[in-house]
Design a protein around this motif. Structure first.
Motif, PDB file in Angstrom:
ATOM      1  N   ALA A 151     -10.602 -15.397   2.646  1.00 48.48           N
ATOM      2  CA  ALA A 151     -10.908 -16.595   3.213  1.00 48.48           C
ATOM      3  C   ALA A 151     -12.452 -16.454   3.753  1.00 48.48           C
ATOM      4  N   GLY A 152     -13.082 -15.412   3.278  1.00 52.34           N
ATOM      5  CA  GLY A 152     -14.565 -15.155   3.677  1.00 52.34           C
ATOM      6  C   GLY A 152     -14.765 -14.915   5.326  1.00 52.34           C
ATOM      7  N   ARG A 153     -13.814 -14.264   5.776  1.00 47.11           N
ATOM      8  CA  ARG A 153     -13.825 -14.127   7.312  1.00 47.11           C
ATOM      9  C   ARG A 153     -14.010 -12.800   7.476  1.00 47.11           C
ATOM     10  N   PRO A 154     -14.697 -12.067   8.520  1.00 41.12           N
ATOM     11  CA  PRO A 154     -14.648 -10.603   8.880  1.00 41.12           C
ATOM     12  C   PRO A 154     -13.199 -10.259   9.225  1.00 41.12           C
ATOM     13  N   PRO A 155     -12.689  -9.173   8.684  1.00 39.36           N
ATOM     14  CA  PRO A 155     -11.331  -8.701   9.265  1.00 39.36           C
ATOM     15  C   PRO A 155     -11.361  -7.998  10.430  1.00 39.36           C
ATOM     16  N   VAL A 156     -11.170  -8.914  11.602  1.00 40.35           N
ATOM     17  CA  VAL A 156     -11.588  -8.231  12.911  1.00 40.35           C
ATOM     18  C   VAL A 156     -10.261  -8.636  13.973  1.00 40.35           C
ATOM     19  N   TRP A 157      -9.477  -9.396  13.487  1.00 42.63           N
ATOM     20  CA  TRP A 157      -8.416  -9.934  14.270  1.00 42.63           C
ATOM     21  C   TRP A 157      -7.281 -10.302  13.591  1.00 42.63           C
ATOM     22  N   ASP A 158      -6.012  -9.680  14.089  1.00 41.81           N
ATOM     23  CA  ASP A 158      -4.682 -10.012  13.168  1.00 41.81           C
ATOM     24  C   ASP A 158      -3.834 -11.127  14.291  1.00 41.81           C
ATOM     25  N   PRO A 159      -3.744 -12.251  13.939  1.00 47.90           N
ATOM     26  CA  PRO A 159      -2.928 -13.073  14.987  1.00 47.90           C
ATOM     27  C   PRO A 159      -1.522 -12.926  14.762  1.00 47.90           C
ATOM     28  N   ALA A 160      -0.965 -12.253  13.947  1.00 45.62           N
ATOM     29  CA  ALA A 160       0.355 -12.268  13.355  1.00 45.62           C
ATOM     30  C   ALA A 160       1.388 -11.051  14.014  1.00 45.62           C
ATOM     31  N   THR A 161       0.487 -10.094  14.871  1.00 42.32           N
ATOM     32  CA  THR A 161       1.378  -9.131  15.568  1.00 42.32           C
ATOM     33  C   THR A 161       0.912  -9.045  16.914  1.00 42.32           C
ATOM     34  N   MET A 162       1.730  -8.727  17.852  1.00 42.32           N
ATOM     35  CA  MET A 162       1.470  -8.504  19.455  1.00 42.32           C
ATOM     36  C   MET A 162       0.751  -9.692  19.803  1.00 42.32           C
ATOM     37  N   ALA A 163       1.000 -11.141  19.511  1.00 40.24           N
ATOM     38  CA  ALA A 163       0.349 -12.239  20.018  1.00 40.24           C
ATOM     39  C   ALA A 163      -1.244 -12.182  19.533  1.00 40.24           C
ATOM     40  N   GLY A 164      -1.508 -11.277  18.653  1.00 37.06           N
ATOM     41  CA  GLY A 164      -2.721 -11.398  18.426  1.00 37.06           C
ATOM     42  C   GLY A 164      -3.319  -9.822  18.734  1.00 37.06           C
ATOM     43  N   HIS A 165      -3.934  -9.150  17.692  1.00 34.13           N
ATOM     44  CA  HIS A 165      -4.298  -7.868  17.918  1.00 34.13           C
ATOM     45  C   HIS A 165      -5.566  -7.563  17.153  1.00 34.13           C
ATOM     46  N   PRO A 166      -6.496  -6.726  17.678  1.00 31.38           N
ATOM     47  CA  PRO A 166      -7.851  -6.407  17.014  1.00 31.38           C
ATOM     48  C   PRO A 166      -7.512  -5.417  15.717  1.00 31.38           C
ATOM     49  N   LEU A 167      -8.165  -5.759  14.738  1.00 25.87           N
ATOM     50  CA  LEU A 167      -8.121  -5.156  13.581  1.00 25.87           C
ATOM     51  C   LEU A 167      -9.540  -4.218  13.517  1.00 25.87           C
ATOM     52  N   ALA A 168     -10.377  -4.651  14.400  1.00 25.37           N
ATOM     53  CA  ALA A 168     -11.820  -3.912  14.421  1.00 25.37           C
ATOM     54  C   ALA A 168     -11.351  -2.693  15.148  1.00 25.37           C
ATOM     55  N   GLY A 169     -11.414  -1.394  14.729  1.00 26.40           N
ATOM     56  CA  GLY A 169     -11.253  -0.202  15.628  1.00 26.40           C
ATOM     57  C   GLY A 169      -9.995   0.309  15.333  1.00 26.40           C
ATOM     58  N   ASP A 170      -9.301  -0.461  14.707  1.00 30.81           N
ATOM     59  CA  ASP A 170      -7.671   0.063  14.516  1.00 30.81           C
ATOM     60  C   ASP A 170      -7.977   1.165  13.073  1.00 30.81           C
ATOM     61  N   THR A 171      -7.615   2.642  13.663  1.00 35.95           N
ATOM     62  CA  THR A 171      -7.615   3.465  12.543  1.00 35.95           C
ATOM     63  C   THR A 171      -6.447   3.552  11.627  1.00 35.95           C
ATOM     64  N   HIS A 172      -5.246   2.853  11.885  1.00 36.85           N
ATOM     65  CA  HIS A 172      -4.360   2.499  10.696  1.00 36.85           C
ATOM     66  C   HIS A 172      -4.739   1.791   9.783  1.00 36.85           C
ATOM     67  N   VAL A 173      -5.706   0.844  10.127  1.00 36.87           N
ATOM     68  CA  VAL A 173      -6.126  -0.228   9.040  1.00 36.87           C
ATOM     69  C   VAL A 173      -7.375  -0.042   8.252  1.00 36.87           C
ATOM     70  N   ALA A 174      -8.230   0.561   8.977  1.00 33.94           N
ATOM     71  CA  ALA A 174      -9.492   0.536   8.267  1.00 33.94           C
ATOM     72  C   ALA A 174     -10.135  -0.496   7.616  1.00 33.94           C
ATOM     73  N   PRO A 175     -10.372  -1.491   8.241  1.00 35.28           N
ATOM     74  CA  PRO A 175     -10.622  -2.866   7.652  1.00 35.28           C
ATOM     75  C   PRO A 175     -12.013  -2.539   6.684  1.00 35.28           C
TER      76      PRO A 175
END
Length: 947
Positions: A151-175
């Motif tokens: 979508a042309g957006r930075p992968p920094v926030w996931d609204p689908a888990t835990m009512a919103g959760h940071p992707l930035a800094g998540d070592t399981h995701v490595a965005p």
């Protein structure tokens, strides 16, 4: 002990050059698939070996041929098939390691693990390897990154888990991992996962080959060692978890760049090493990066003992510059990851914990018999699971041929080769939990690491030993008799050790007792039957593991003996490569399933109906209550089905989010889920929390009828062990509250205590934490002095008689990291957004920055002032922050206001700025930095290098 000083000629000798007509040397490199040769290239004289010829030239520069006086044609690139063959071989072995998942109609993502969860558990076939379930649970985070990037957006926030959760800094995701971002461009998400898995394994072997080629003067030895590293146990057992290999694969590339920079002073090689370290940081797993970097630093230190002073200085300088470039360019992931780690619940790392999670000494048998502690599978196909963290223990396996070859380094007479064994011995000491590992329990920098992770870098420490040992016939042929004798002794010793273990743990177990794996806590679920371990005969699992180990020991010993007797034989070299590959690929098979693609997240009828409703209408969430067995859906599987949920799977679950459900929820009833702290699941939750978090449906394993203190919910459907309930009317995705409905709480604990009070109604009372305002001045907030919080007595809540403060017209949530809302606010008040509060969110009203507070201890709220400059013109102690001023004449009170929320945490912004500056510095280094590498005037003699 210092090594012998190098000849002066080696200080500038790296690239063998020829002279062109103008006398300018034309460099050639054996590290590329193409080389240049001019007509004046001089080969070694007949009957003279290449090493002797090169050494003679190095000792006598005057003997170098003078540049020809006649013009010569420019050098033409020449394809080098002997370099292309290893590249293709490593690609082939990587494809075989990934397995049938690359075939049409299949996937390497182990989606058959979903058969363990409801509602698929009664209809699906058992999974091939249930130990791979975490990779399926983490797939929803990959989808979140994919949606953002596409979508042309930075992968920094996931609204689908835990009512919103940071992707930035998540070592399981490595965005920000380069290969992860690249894989998002592939149209098919499952095939993108498969291709990234293949590419990571291939690059892991390719970079190791490029590195090891610079350590030894051989074509065959670096390839064999790179193959052992590429197919090592940790890569194979954990290859489905892409951030693991996504971090480790770049470390050999950094080591290769350092070797070249230390030898030649090539500044561009230094920059390449910095970029490799930055890619390793972005790979996600910072603990692997730290441990791998320490291993490579140890290898570099023992290498520099034998360097000349000038080369040692170049090595130190290159290492520091590489580390600086890597940390700067990788700051976009490094800083958010460190910030998330400070907000994440982690167990305290103590010496006792390290000893328990280390590899027990008596489990060293897994180095030659990986199936000794059992194997993956369920039912009759599974062996006994005897070890603590068995999957991690199996990762110690690097193959019997590679292990034998690595041990042979000690039989060489040169100190430089023997010193390379020191880093491997250090890693072994850490893995085994010896007293050398005690600093890990006290140093803050490693307080969040587990000792079992050191198994990941064990093959990295062994790879140089394998290469050096197999290069002995070319580098030190006089040591071959010693190596053959040492090989027989080592193989015999391993055979005796295997026989003793078989005797102790198989045949007379009832007499000796204390069989392998019967430690208390080895199998916490109680499935281990000690009687089966103390049987008077060898059980099938032992028998298979022992037989395989004995067979591989015999084959590997015979193959290596044949190679050391005829090292120039292509057949002997091919046999060594084949034995290494076959041994490790056979070990890899259970860890590389290839389930059918149609089994990937196929929803049941009820789940498909909920997903269709979610796609068609306003957003809502589901709450999955783990009320027993089997596990429902699996943590974080709901987003892969098109649903948003309150649970999730992450290595960085925030303390603040756990605190919400500790106060207003119950832990899961399933006994297996709490064992993994990365899984955030619920056993029950408060009705008010469901309303606040916009939960429309509750999924449970049984009817929630209000018995035993459970919720009383309306049942609307069932699906094979999954019961779907309709939740109480949620307050919505966002809603308005009047100004006098707000009261303040000093911290999150106090806010949650008020929300949990018996008569508290979130629809009429708003609890805010001024401490989360970010330093902004706030309008007056009511302070409730009652001990039990606001609203305890009927009618005393501050918002009972208040009217509507605003009207929400529309909300745009198409971008995961951005919210755009339009409201009318004739009376000011507060706007509440049903999304998890995080300090990284920024809010503006009509372009003017306003504070975003935590409400109810969980979600977001912002003020809707009548005149922005009069109320929110300044921060406490500072000036206006961000946003364009709308002037003294504020918009009319009843005008439509545009509210924009953007997720940009400080750590991410700072990291992004540093990364951009690092890239600019790297570009300047590349363009303007003058390399100190100087090609020699030696004639081109092919692959021979001067060290």
């Amino acid at each position: 002990m210092m090594g012998k000083p190098e000849p002066a000629a080696t200080e500038t000798a790296d690239v063998i050059a020829t002279a062109n007509a103008s006398g300018t040397p034309v460099a050639t490199s054996s590290g590329t698939l193409f080389s240049t040769r001019s007509a004046s290239s001089t080969e070694a004289p007949a009957g003279t070996s290449l090493p002797a010829h090169n050494a003679a030239n190095a000792r006598s520069p005057a003997a170098d041929p003078a540049p020809p006086s006649d013009p010569t044609p420019p050098a033409i690139p020449r394809f080098q098939p002997h370099l292309a063959a290893p590249v293709l071989l490593l690609l082939l072995t990587a494809a075989l390691a990934v397995g049938p998942g690359l075939l049409p109609g299949r996937t390497s993502l182990p989606v058959d693990v979903l058969g363990l969860f409801a509602p698929w558990h009664e209809t699906a076939m058992p999974p091939e390897n249930p130990q791979l379930g975490d990779s399926v649970l983490q797939f929803s985070a990959r989808l979140a990154v994919r949606r953002a990037v596409r979508a042309g957006r930075p992968p920094v926030w996931d609204p689908a888990t835990m009512a919103g959760h940071p992707l930035a800094g998540d070592t399981h995701v490595a965005p920000w991992a380069p290969l992860h971002l690249l894989s998002t461009l592939w149209p098919d998400a499952l095939r993108a996962y498969d291709l990234q898995r293949l590419l990571q394994l291939w690059l892991a072997g390719l970079f190791a080959w490029l590195w090891l080629r610079q350590l030894v003067d051989s074509r065959f030895a670096p390839l064999a060692a790179a193959l052992a590293w590429q197919l090592a146990g940790y890569h194979l057992v954990w290859q489905s978890y892409l951030p693991f290999a996504g971090t480790l694969l770049w470390l050999p590339a950094a080591a290769a760049a350092w070797e070249r920079a230390a030898r030649t002073g090539d500044r561009r090689a230094t920059l390449a090493g910095g970029l490799a370290l930055a890619a390793a940081i972005a790979g996600g797993q910072l603990q692997f990066l730290l441990e791998g970097a320490l291993v490579l630093a140890a290898i570099a230190l023992v290498r520099m003992v034998g360097f000349a002073p000038a080369r040692r200085a170049r090595g130190l300088r290159a290492g520091l510059v590489m580390a600086g470039f890597g940390a700067a360019i990788g700051a976009v992931h490094l800083l958010p990851a460190l910030a998330q780690a400070r907000e994440t619940v982690r167990p305290v790392l103590t010496w006792d914990v390290l000893r328990l999670t280390g590899l027990p000494t008596r489990h060293l048998i897994t180095a030659i018999a990986p199936g000794w502690l059992g194997g993956p599978g369920i039912g009759a196909a599974a062996g006994p699971w005897r070890g603590t963290q068995n999957a991690a223990e199996m990762a110690v396996y690097v193959g019997v041929p590679a292990l034998l070859a690595a041990a042979l380094v000690l039989a060489r007479r040169d100190g430089a080769a023997r010193r390379l064994a020191l880093p491997a011995l250090l890693v072994a000491a850490l893995v085994l939990g010896t007293p050398l590992a005690r600093p890990l329990a006290v140093l803050p920098v490693v307080q969040r690491l587990g000792l079992m992770r050191w198994l990941a870098v064990w093959p990295l420490a062994l790879a140089p030993l394998v290469a050096v040992a197999l290069a002995t016939p070319r580098e030190r042929p006089q040591d071959l008799p010693r190596l053959r004798r040492a090989l027989i002794v080592i193989a015999a010793g391993l055979a005796i050790a295997l026989a003793l273990v078989v005797w102790r743990d198989g045949v007379p177990g009832a007499l000796l007792g204390d069989s392998l794996g019967t430690n208390p806590g080895d199998v916490p679920d109680g499935t281990l039957d000690p009687a089966s371990l103390n049987a008077a005969s060898l059980d099938p699992a032992y028998r298979v593991a022992a037989g395989r180990a004995a067979l591989m020991l015999a084959i590997a010993t015979g193959t290596l003996l044949a190679y050391f007797r005829r090292p120039q034989s292509r057949l002997a070299q091919a046999a060594v490569l084949a034995v290494i590959a076959i041994d490790l690929l056979a070990f890899a098979r259970p860890w590389a399933p290839g389930p059918a693609r149609e089994r990937a997240f196929a929803p049941s009828p009820m789940l498909a109906q909920l997903a269709a409703e979610r796609a068609a209408g306003p957003p809502f969430r589901v709450a999955v209550l783990q009320t027993g067995e089997p596990i429902l859906l699996g943590p974080a599987v709901a987003p892969s089905l098109g649903l948003d949920e309150l649970g999730g799977y992450s290595s960085s679950v925030r303390d603040s989010w756990r605190a919400v459900f500790a106060a207003l929820g119950d832990p899961p009833h399933n006994p297996y889920l709490p064992l993994n702290q990365n899984m955030f699941t619920l056993g029950g939750t408060d009705e008010r929390l469901l309303r606040l978090l916009n939960v429309r449906y509750v999924l449970a394993g049984k009817t929630q009828d209000g018995d035993d203190g459970e919720l009383s919910l309306e049942t609307i459907g069932r699906d094979d062990g999954l019961v779907v309930h309709r939740a109480p009317d949620p307050l919505g995705q966002a809603w308005c509250m009047p100004a006098d409905a707000a009261t303040d709480a000093p911290d999150q604990d106090a806010a949650l205590t008020r929300v949990a009070a018996a008569n508290f109604d979130p629809a009429t009372a708003l609890v805010l934490e001024p401490a989360t305002s970010g330093g902004f001045a706030l309008p007056p907030l009511a302070r409730d002095e009652a001990d039990d919080g606001p609203g305890d007595e009927a009618g005393d809540g501050p918002g009972d008689e208040a009217g509507a403060a605003c009207t929400l017209l529309e909300i745009d949530t198409s971008a995961p990291d951005r919210r755009v809302l339009h409201v009318t606010a004739p009376a000011g008040g507060w706007l509440v957004i049903s999304e998890a509060w995080d300090a990284g969110w920024r809010a503006t009203v009509d372009g003017r920055r306003v504070p975003l507070l935590r409400a109810y201890g969980a979600i977001q709220a912002l003020p809707l002032p009548l005149q922005l400059p009069a109320i929110f013109g300044d921060r406490v102690g500072g000036g206006v922050d961000g946003g364009a001023s709308n002037g003294a004449g504020a918009a009319a009170a009843d005008a439509t206001r545009e509210i924009v929320l953007l997720y940009r945490p400080t750590s991410l912004r700072t990291g992004l700025i540093i990364s951009v500056l690092g890239l600019l510095a790297a570009a300047a280094w590349w363009v303007f930095g003058r390399s100190t590498a100087r090609p020699t005037a030696l004639p081109n003699v092919g692959r021979q290098r001067v060290r």
